[in-house]
Design an enzyme around this catalytic site. Structure first.
Site, PDB file in Angstrom:
ATOM      1  N   GLY A  11       0.832  -1.198   0.000  1.00 37.89           N
ATOM      2  CA  GLY A  11       0.000   0.000   0.000  1.00 37.89           C
ATOM      3  C   GLY A  11       0.866   1.247   0.000  1.00 37.89           C
ATOM      4  N   CYS A  12       0.355   2.293   0.589  1.00 30.15           N
ATOM      5  CA  CYS A  12       1.056   3.575   0.625  1.00 30.15           C
ATOM      6  C   CYS A  12       2.402   3.443   1.326  1.00 30.15           C
ATOM      7  CB  CYS A  12       0.193   4.605   1.347  1.00 30.15           C
ATOM      8  SG  CYS A  12       1.012   6.183   1.605  1.00 30.15           S
ATOM      9  N   PHE A  13       3.454   3.890   0.666  1.00 27.74           N
ATOM     10  CA  PHE A  13       4.787   3.724   1.267  1.00 27.74           C
ATOM     11  C   PHE A  13       4.993   4.583   2.502  1.00 27.74           C
ATOM     12  CE2 PHE A  13       6.604   6.020  -2.779  1.00 27.74           C
ATOM     13  CZ  PHE A  13       6.022   7.224  -2.445  1.00 27.74           C
ATOM     14  N   TRP A  14       4.242   5.653   2.687  1.00 29.30           N
ATOM     15  CA  TRP A  14       4.398   6.497   3.882  1.00 29.30           C
ATOM     16  C   TRP A  14       4.111   5.693   5.149  1.00 29.30           C
ATOM     17  CZ3 TRP A  14       0.835  10.911   1.786  1.00 29.30           C
ATOM     18  CH2 TRP A  14       1.482  11.579   0.746  1.00 29.30           C
TER      19      TRP A  14
END
Length: 179
Positions: A11-14
């Site tokens: 998913g979102c790398f953050w």
């Protein structure tokens, strides 16, 4: 110090990067892109979904403090590996679940842990996490590195990253760096 790298998409790398940067034994985690066909892609290009890249986190860790299996267990706790090409409201192949292995040992361990997860029936649906060699990794733009830490006021961070990170820190309290 014996260093190893893992490259993971969930998913979102953050979210993934923030969690790994708080783990004892992790030297550094970087946001990046892997698995696509375009050299040195931009965030905008990856977000369009036609480069083949996934948002990934490259984790450099000290194997004297953290094993590759530990890294994978953390990874699987950070996302839903049964959602094909999405995590929550983030939809597209760039948000797929994938393990980009660096050597045969990592490939074998990834296959083994997925088989164990399936055998234990942790999830009601099958795991769709892809396992593929990391043949092209590109570090994301500087503004994506430590994004959550640098942008705590960001609405997405407040609504998605912060709760996920809080849940992670509660579950893995014994593995966190001491400030």
């Amino acid at each position: 110090m014996a260093l190893e790298q893992a490259t993971l998409a969930g998913g979102c790398f953050w979210c993934i990067e923030s969690a790994f940067n708080s783990v004892e034994g992790v030297v550094k985690a970087w946001s990046g892109y892997a698995g696509g066909h375009l050299d040195n892609p931009s965030y905008e290009a990856v977000c369009k979904g036609d480069t083949g890249h996934a948002e990934v986190v490259r984790v450099e860790f000290d194997t004297d403090k953290l094993s590759y299996r530990d890294v994978l267990e953390i990874f699987f706790a950070l996302h839903n590996p049964t959602q094909l090409n999405r995590q929550g409201n983030d939809v597209g192949t760039q948000y797929r679940s994938a393990i980009f292995y660096h050597d045969d040992s990592q490939k074998h361990q990834a296959e083994q842990i997925i088989a164990e997860i399936e055998d234990m029936e942790i999830w009601p649906d099958p795991v769709v996490t892809q396992i593929e060699a990391v043949d092209n990794y590109w570090q994301a733009e500087d503004y994506h590195q430590d994004y959550f830490k640098q942008n705590p006021q960001n609405q997405y961070c407040n609504m998605v990253v912060a709760p996920k990170l809080a849940k992670f820190k509660q579950k893995f309290a014994s593995k966190l760096k001491q400030n």
